[in-house]
Design a protein around this motif. Structure first.
Motif, short mmCIF file in Angstrom:
data_model
loop_
_atom_site.label_atom_id
_atom_site.label_comp_id
_atom_site.label_asym_id
_atom_site.label_seq_id
_atom_site.Cartn_x
_atom_site.Cartn_y
_atom_site.Cartn_z
N VAL A 282 -0.20 -0.81 4.21
CA VAL A 282 -0.13 -0.83 2.53
C VAL A 282 -0.57 -1.97 1.66
CG1 VAL A 282 0.52 1.82 2.16
CG2 VAL A 282 1.74 -0.57 1.17
N THR A 283 -0.26 -2.93 1.96
CA THR A 283 -0.65 -3.95 1.23
C THR A 283 -2.42 -5.01 2.08
OG1 THR A 283 0.97 -5.38 2.64
CG2 THR A 283 1.26 -4.56 0.43
N GLY A 284 -2.35 -4.43 3.60
CA GLY A 284 -3.86 -4.60 4.08
C GLY A 284 -2.65 -6.19 4.65
N ALA A 285 -1.29 -6.69 4.82
CA ALA A 285 -0.96 -7.90 5.36
C ALA A 285 -1.07 -7.49 7.07
CB ALA A 285 0.82 -7.67 5.26
N TRP A 286 -1.09 -6.49 7.22
CA TRP A 286 -1.39 -5.85 9.41
C TRP A 286 -2.77 -6.65 9.63
CZ3 TRP A 286 -5.21 -2.93 11.62
CH2 TRP A 286 -6.00 -2.56 11.01
N PHE B 117 5.47 -7.98 1.89
CA PHE B 117 6.73 -7.95 0.09
C PHE B 117 5.98 -9.31 -1.26
CE2 PHE B 117 9.00 -6.06 2.84
CZ PHE B 117 10.19 -5.63 2.30
N ALA B 118 5.22 -10.05 -0.69
CA ALA B 118 4.44 -10.94 -1.35
C ALA B 118 3.09 -9.91 -2.45
CB ALA B 118 4.45 -12.50 -1.05
N SER B 119 2.41 -10.19 -1.50
CA SER B 119 1.09 -9.28 -2.21
C SER B 119 2.24 -7.73 -2.57
CB SER B 119 0.64 -9.16 -1.27
OG SER B 119 0.86 -8.53 -0.55
N GLY B 120 2.51 -7.06 -2.01
CA GLY B 120 3.04 -6.34 -2.96
C GLY B 120 3.87 -6.12 -3.87
N LEU B 121 4.57 -6.77 -4.07
CA LEU B 121 5.49 -6.64 -5.32
C LEU B 121 4.51 -7.78 -6.35
CD1 LEU B 121 9.15 -7.20 -3.99
CD2 LEU B 121 8.62 -4.83 -4.73
N ASP B 122 3.68 -8.27 -5.96
CA ASP B 122 2.80 -9.52 -7.02
C ASP B 122 3.24 -10.28 -7.66
OD1 ASP B 122 0.40 -10.16 -7.84
OD2 ASP B 122 0.63 -9.68 -10.22
#
Length: 463
Positions: free
Chosen positions: A328-332, A346-351
């Motif tokens: 969902v965060t596009g990290a993959w 986690f960094a991008s998901g939690l901003d």
């Protein structure tokens, strides 16, 4: 560059690819599929009953054993819920795309039947050691059930190798040291001293001490990590339906992770998902039965049901949380891999460039620590089988030395050796499960017939 080092590493990589290639994966999944069919989809039909046993057995002390059934499950989970749930899932999705998560689910579904069978057999064939403690696992049902000391000793040897030179020591100690330094700037030397002292304090007390710590830490650490994932998924709720759809569609189209290009191949998604899933939940590898054998229980079937929930918690819940967070965060699709990919998610998901990485680091440290103490016990039971109780103390001292040295070793070759031995320990165990399938089916039929009769009596009394 060292030519000899490179040649040796390339050779080990070839061996590793062979060990964890299609034959072993087919054997692992095939055994689970066979048991699933023969046991009437026990992992689905009786999952509610199994979960009720988990949450009502915390204080249950009926039957022989050293620790409660709940504590035995937590001890097994302490070894399985580890860096594989954070790093392994990221690696699988990086290699095989989002579809790898689907194959992790499938491997876990069949793996629950395998875990049920091996833990049932562990309790049925367990015995007491010279110190009066319960001891069991594949080495005992291979010797007493199958009648093969050779297979039993092979399993014990490979499992001891994993405990001392693989999952139980070096990578876990290294993960803890790196996480402490990156998040809190704690020098490696300080961290490794504290870690070694903590491991010594817990493990020198034996199974009761390990189980006591595991039954307290495992539920808390799992809850903490699930909550962290839920925070990310909540902020990205709009992307969740699309992420689930991508997982399912990619499982059959082979959507590659690198750069988001299509064409990685469905086989890569299958192999990545199944291999990493098995590596995480250890169904079929034979480790969890060693902890199950110590449970206070009067029924091998009841303990088998309780133990199979470990695969459910490890993969169906925790690995799913990690996988969906990455998608969902596009990290993959980022340039990151392994723990760095999960940290980025986690960094991008939690901003937040602080709280996100901090949650991953805390999760890694707790997961890695409990994996160390869980595998310490597995190694202890294997050394006891091979050399008797007199070898326990020397083993524990050597284990602590290995943990202490873990932060200062290069892991590339050690990881390969550990991976090879980890796969090899599954082979004698799976042979035992296949040969003893009749025992598993017979014990299960007797138990569920008795349970059905008991339920019918209660119903009649109520009427």
């Amino acid at each position: 560059m060292n030519p000899l080092h490179d040649t040796l590493q390339n050779t080990l990589q070839v061996i590793d690819n062979l060990v964890w290639g299609p034959p072993l994966l087919i054997l692992l999944v095939g055994t689970g599929l066979y048991l699933t069919i023969r046991l009437g989809f026990i992992q689905i039909r009786y999952l509610p009953l199994a979960l009720s046993y988990v949450f009502t057995s915390k204080h249950r002390t009926k039957g022989d054993g050293d620790i409660s059934s709940f504590a035995a499950l937590c001890t097994a989970l302490s070894a399985t819920i580890g860096t594989g749930n954070i790093v392994g899932v990221a690696t699988a999705i990086k290699m095989g795309g989002p579809g790898a998560l689907f194959w992790m689910w499938l491997a876990a579904l069949f793996g629950m039947a395998t875990k049920y069978a091996e833990c049932l057999l562990a309790v049925k064939y367990r015995e007491q050691d010279a110190n009066g403690q319960m001891i069991g696992g594949p080495m005992y049902y291979l010797e007493k059930g199958v009648g093969s000391k050779t297979l039993a000793k092979l399993f014990a040897f490979f499992a001891l190798g994993v405990a001392c030179f693989g999952i139980g020591t070096f990578p876990q100690a290294n993960a803890i040291v790196d996480a402490a330094y990156l998040s809190f700037e704690v020098p490696k030397e300080y961290t490794i001293v504290i870690l070694t002292l903590l491991v010594a304090t817990v493990t020198l007390g034996g199974i009761k001490s390990i189980a006591s710590v595991a039954s307290k830490i495992v539920p808390v650490m799992a809850g903490f990590y699930i909550l962290a994932c839920l925070l990310v998924l909540t902020t990205q709720m709009h992307a969740l339906p699309e992420a689930v759809a991508l997982v399912i569609s990619s499982a059959f189209t082979g959507h590659a992770a690198a750069g988001g290009f299509t064409g990685a191949g469905i086989m890569l998604a299958i192999q990545s998902g199944i291999a990493r899933g098995v590596f995480s939940n250890e169904s079929g590898l034979g480790s969890a039965p060693i902890a199950a054998a110590a449970a206070k229980t009067d029924s091998c079937v009841r303990q088998g049901l309780t133990s199979m929930t470990g695969t459910f918690f490890d993969t169906i819940i925790i690995c799913t949380m990690t996988g969906l967070t990455l998608i969902v965060t596009g990290a993959w699709q980022s340039e990151y891999a392994g723990a760095a990919m999960t940290t980025y998610a986690f960094a991008s998901g939690l901003d937040s460039s602080y709280w996100g990485p901090l949650m991953v680091s805390i999760g890694l440290m707790f997961f890695a620590f409990t994996t160390i103490i869980g595998w310490n016990y597995y190694g202890e039971r294997c050394i006891t089988y091979l050399f008797g109780v007199k070898a326990i103390l020397p083993y524990k001292i050597v284990f602590l030395v290995l943990v202490a040295s873990g932060a200062f070793l290069k892991l590339d070759m050690i990881w390969l050796i550990a991976d090879i031995v980890n796969g090899l320990m599954a082979v004698p165990n799976l042979i035992g499960l296949v040969l003893l399938r009749g025992v598993v089916i017979s014990e299960s039929n007797i138990y569920f017939e008795q349970l059905k009769a008991l339920t019918a009596k209660k119903t009649q009394r109520a009427l």
